[in-house]
Scaffold this motif. Structure first.
Motif, PDB file in Angstrom:
ATOM      1  N   GLY A 122       7.142   2.499  -6.802  1.00  0.00           N
ATOM      2  CA  GLY A 122       6.265   1.659  -7.311  1.00  0.00           C
ATOM      3  C   GLY A 122       5.893   0.563  -6.391  1.00  0.00           C
ATOM      4  N   GLY A 123       5.876   0.887  -5.074  1.00  0.00           N
ATOM      5  CA  GLY A 123       5.605   0.015  -4.041  1.00  0.00           C
ATOM      6  C   GLY A 123       6.558  -0.818  -3.562  1.00  0.00           C
ATOM      7  N   PHE A 124       7.740  -0.885  -3.912  1.00  0.00           N
ATOM      8  CA  PHE A 124       8.663  -1.727  -3.571  1.00  0.00           C
ATOM      9  C   PHE A 124       9.589  -1.054  -2.713  1.00  0.00           C
TER      10      PHE A 124
ATOM     11  N   GLY B 277       5.084  -2.646   2.578  1.00  0.00           N
ATOM     12  CA  GLY B 277       3.774  -2.395   3.216  1.00  0.00           C
ATOM     13  C   GLY B 277       3.141  -1.276   3.538  1.00  0.00           C
ATOM     14  N   ALA B 278       4.058  -0.126   3.556  1.00  0.00           N
ATOM     15  CA  ALA B 278       3.635   1.163   3.923  1.00  0.00           C
ATOM     16  C   ALA B 278       3.539   2.133   2.570  1.00  0.00           C
ATOM     17  N   ALA B 279       3.318   1.218   1.381  1.00  0.00           N
ATOM     18  CA  ALA B 279       3.270   2.283   0.161  1.00  0.00           C
ATOM     19  C   ALA B 279       2.130   3.118   0.106  1.00  0.00           C
ATOM     20  N   SER B 280       2.175   4.211  -0.489  1.00  0.00           N
ATOM     21  CA  SER B 280       1.285   5.133  -1.049  1.00  0.00           C
ATOM     22  C   SER B 280       0.151   4.376  -1.627  1.00  0.00           C
ATOM     23  N   PRO B 281      -1.092   5.134  -1.727  1.00  0.00           N
ATOM     24  CA  PRO B 281      -2.096   4.399  -2.824  1.00  0.00           C
ATOM     25  C   PRO B 281      -1.690   4.264  -3.930  1.00  0.00           C
TER      26      PRO B 281
ATOM     27  N   ASN C 274       0.445  -2.668  -8.788  1.00  0.00           N
ATOM     28  CA  ASN C 274      -0.619  -3.378  -9.445  1.00  0.00           C
ATOM     29  C   ASN C 274      -0.432  -3.269 -10.760  1.00  0.00           C
ATOM     30  N   GLY C 275      -0.233  -2.161 -11.353  1.00  0.00           N
ATOM     31  CA  GLY C 275      -0.110  -1.845 -12.755  1.00  0.00           C
ATOM     32  C   GLY C 275       0.789  -2.797 -13.524  1.00  0.00           C
ATOM     33  N   ILE C 276       2.039  -3.090 -12.603  1.00  0.00           N
ATOM     34  CA  ILE C 276       3.289  -3.752 -13.197  1.00  0.00           C
ATOM     35  C   ILE C 276       2.917  -5.243 -12.866  1.00  0.00           C
TER      36      ILE C 276
END
Ligand SMILES: [Zn+2]
Length: 611
Positions: A486-488, A593-597, A604-606
């Motif tokens: 989830g980009g965290f 900062g290195a999260a996949s697209p 962003n959805g969350i």
């Protein structure tokens, strides 16, 4: 409910015509005729809080009804207020209980400790009067001070034992002409008179009576009222900001659940200078918060408020089957408070973010706080913590289903979004269950329905393992593997530093050792609790900053030995202490900062509600 002290920790009305509550509302306690009241109807309650009763901190109640059946009338008081999961036994605050009919006193005794049994003696209409002591500053109870009182219907509205809860009732409030009355109940034609379609609605609409501030505004076509006590405690820019926060959060919630189930909403606030934090209790179209005045400076204020308003959907309507309908005469344990409270608290953070009240950093800080509290608590299954809340465990697990349940919500949301390429989310689960187990037929959700909806949203993925390990089990939550999806990212820092192994307290004569940790260098050196530290190596101990000085000065001195001076019984004692490095870890939640697209889209959805 939510609370910073007690997880704390809280209705416009369910429309009568819609009445998905129908089946639920009619459920009544299983009773035999021996403890079933004579049938009654036409129930009206007159509630008096005026300068006379205020001086005694009592609320005067007169309950009038028609007796339509045979045998004694048995009136019971609820033992608890839904949302505050503990036995309160409101009957204990009742005094001067007096039933009459046409001015004639009727005989009575107790059926049990909270049920009064009244001999009808042919009476067709009966009035029962009593006083209720309003002395509990607790949002599930009743409280009066000076020219102000709040109370809950569960406190002061008895019901006929063993009879259905589908009876309608009116409430009229007698008070000083210059005092105010505020409640979520539906106004009737007579002034200060209100109606409820059934007992569940009746006792879910708390009142403010007296002198306080109240104003209202329209948000997304619904009237929202805000009452705050004492007068002048929330005013000017602070009141404007708080209104602004509510204006932003309501539309996000309505969109989240795809429904706006109340006609109007009421935010009821009591400021208490003695309160160290805040606690609030939810209702179907209102909530009552009791807060320190300092809360207006904190994100806790909009956060607790969002939590309570989300409850208008999640728990007041979407509810585990165990809690449908409420049973006021007994405890009602459920394994699902991690959803009803924890996921409500997850959505409080999500709503603050989507409403632009906090930014992504604010969301991360709120979530990191929950990770820290969960990590610090003893391992406990969410289901067990939920069941145990009725006894308020003392082992450090009480109320942890708020924070840990919130994190379970975050992890489930990420896993559903990951499995569905962010096309589905926990939002879909909440919406589906809201429709199927509340709106269409109010059954409450079962385990099969919950996990079925989660699995469907995730394209058929099984959550049996997740449930077994983290909901029904005590495994550490899988932050490291799930959060990056989830980009965290949870960054774990391992810190090695020298530790003495003492805790200390300063007093007027120096820094006294309060406790020596077993197995520590201090214990090996012979330091005892009660000693006063004089010096450690080259550090003269003057105040409690010595620990930090020690860790800095001797960070690279592992394996060496230092002289320690302590004062014991007036003598200086020389000791030797080994410098030993100890490891501890610090966890920091970060935006990756290195999260996949894909992970960025999920994040962003969350945070923004975009897909
Ligand atoms: Zn809550």
């Amino acid at each position: 409910m939510v609370s910073s002290v007690r997880a704390v920790f809280v209705s416009v009305l369910v429309p009568i015509a819609l009445s998905p509550a129908g089946a639920a509302a009619q459920a009544a306690p299983p009773m035999t005729s021996a403890n079933q009241s004579a049938a009654i109807s036409g129930v009206r309650y007159e509630v008096t809080f005026d300068p006379t009763t205020a001086a005694r901190r009592t609320i005067r109640v007169a309950m009038t009804f028609d007796v339509t059946g045979q045998g004694p009338v048995m009136l019971s008081f609820p033992r608890w207020t839904p949302g505050a999961y503990e036995m309160s036994n409101f009957a204990r605050s009742v005094s001067n209980f007096s039933p009459t009919s046409g001015g004639r006193a009727l005989g009575w005794d107790k059926q049990d400790f909270d049920t009064w049994r009244i001999r009808a003696d042919g009476a067709r209409t009966m009035t029962v009067t009593f006083d209720y002591l309003a002395d509990s500053l607790d949002n599930a109870h009743a409280w009066a001070q000076g020219n102000f009182a709040f109370f809950n219907g569960t406190n002061i509205f008895p019901y006929a034992e063993g009879r259905p809860f589908d009876f309608s009732a009116t409430v009229s409030v007698k008070t000083d002409p210059s005092w105010l009355v505020t409640t979520g109940m539906t106004p009737a034609s007579a002034p200060r008179t209100y109606t409820a379609a059934n007992y569940h609605d009746l006792v879910d609409m708390p009142f403010f009576v007296g002198q306080y501030d109240v104003d209202s505004t329209q948000i997304a076509n619904k009237w929202v009222r805000m009452a705050s006590w004492p007068k002048g405690s929330l005013k000017g820019a602070e009141r404007t900001l708080f209104w602004d926060h509510q204006k932003k959060m309501f539309p996000v919630m309505t969109s989240l659940f795809a429904d706006s189930p109340f006609d109007n909403y009421t935010t009821l606030i009591v400021f208490d200078s003695a309160s160290g934090g805040g606690s609030a209790l939810e209702h179907q179209s209102s909530h009552v918060g009791i807060y320190t005045p300092l809360i207006t400076q904190s994100v806790l204020f909009p956060s607790i408020t969002a939590h309570e308003i989300i409850h208008a959907w999640n728990v007041k309507r979407l509810r585990p089957a165990d809690l449908v309908p409420y049973r006021y005469w007994q405890t009602q344990p459920t394994t699902w408070l991690w959803v009803s409270e924890g996921i409500t608290d997850y959505y409080a953070d999500v709503v603050l973010s989507r409403a632009g009240i906090v930014d992504s950093t604010g969301f991360v800080i709120l979530t990191q706080g929950k990770i820290e509290e969960t990590t610090a608590a003893p391992p406990v299954a969410l289901e067990d913590a939920s069941l145990s809340t009725w006894i308020h465990p003392t082992d450090g697990t009480a109320y942890i289903y708020y924070q840990k349940g919130s994190l379970a919500g975050l992890l489930l949301d990420i896993m559903i979004r990951d499995a569905s390429d962010n096309k589905k989310s926990l939002d879909d689960v909440m919406r589906e269950l809201y429709q199927t187990t509340y709106k269409q037929r109010w059954t409450g959700f079962s385990s099969e329905q919950w996990w079925g909806a989660v699995s469907r949203a995730a394209g058929g993925k099984s959550f049996t393992d997740f449930n077994t390990k983290y909901i029904d089990g005590r495994d550490p939550m899988p932050f490291a593997s799930v959060l990056p999806l989830g980009g965290f990212r949870l960054v774990v820092d391992t810190i090695r530093e020298p530790r003495l192994g003492v805790s200390s307290l300063p007093d007027s004569t120096g820094v006294r050792v309060a406790e020596v940790q077993p197995g520590s260098p201090a214990e090996a050196a012979g330091i005892r609790s009660g000693d006063y530290l004089v010096s450690v190596g080259e550090i003269a101990v003057r105040d409690q900053t010595f620990g930090e000085q020690f860790r800095t000065r001797y960070a690279r001195a592992g394996g060496t030995t230092l002289p320690v001076k302590v004062r014991r019984d007036g003598q200086t004692v020389d000791l030797q202490i080994a410098v030993r490095l100890a490891e501890r870890t610090e966890q920091r939640l970060t935006i990756d900062g290195a999260a996949s697209p894909k992970a960025v889209r999920i994040r962003n959805g969350i945070l923004k509600g975009s897909s």
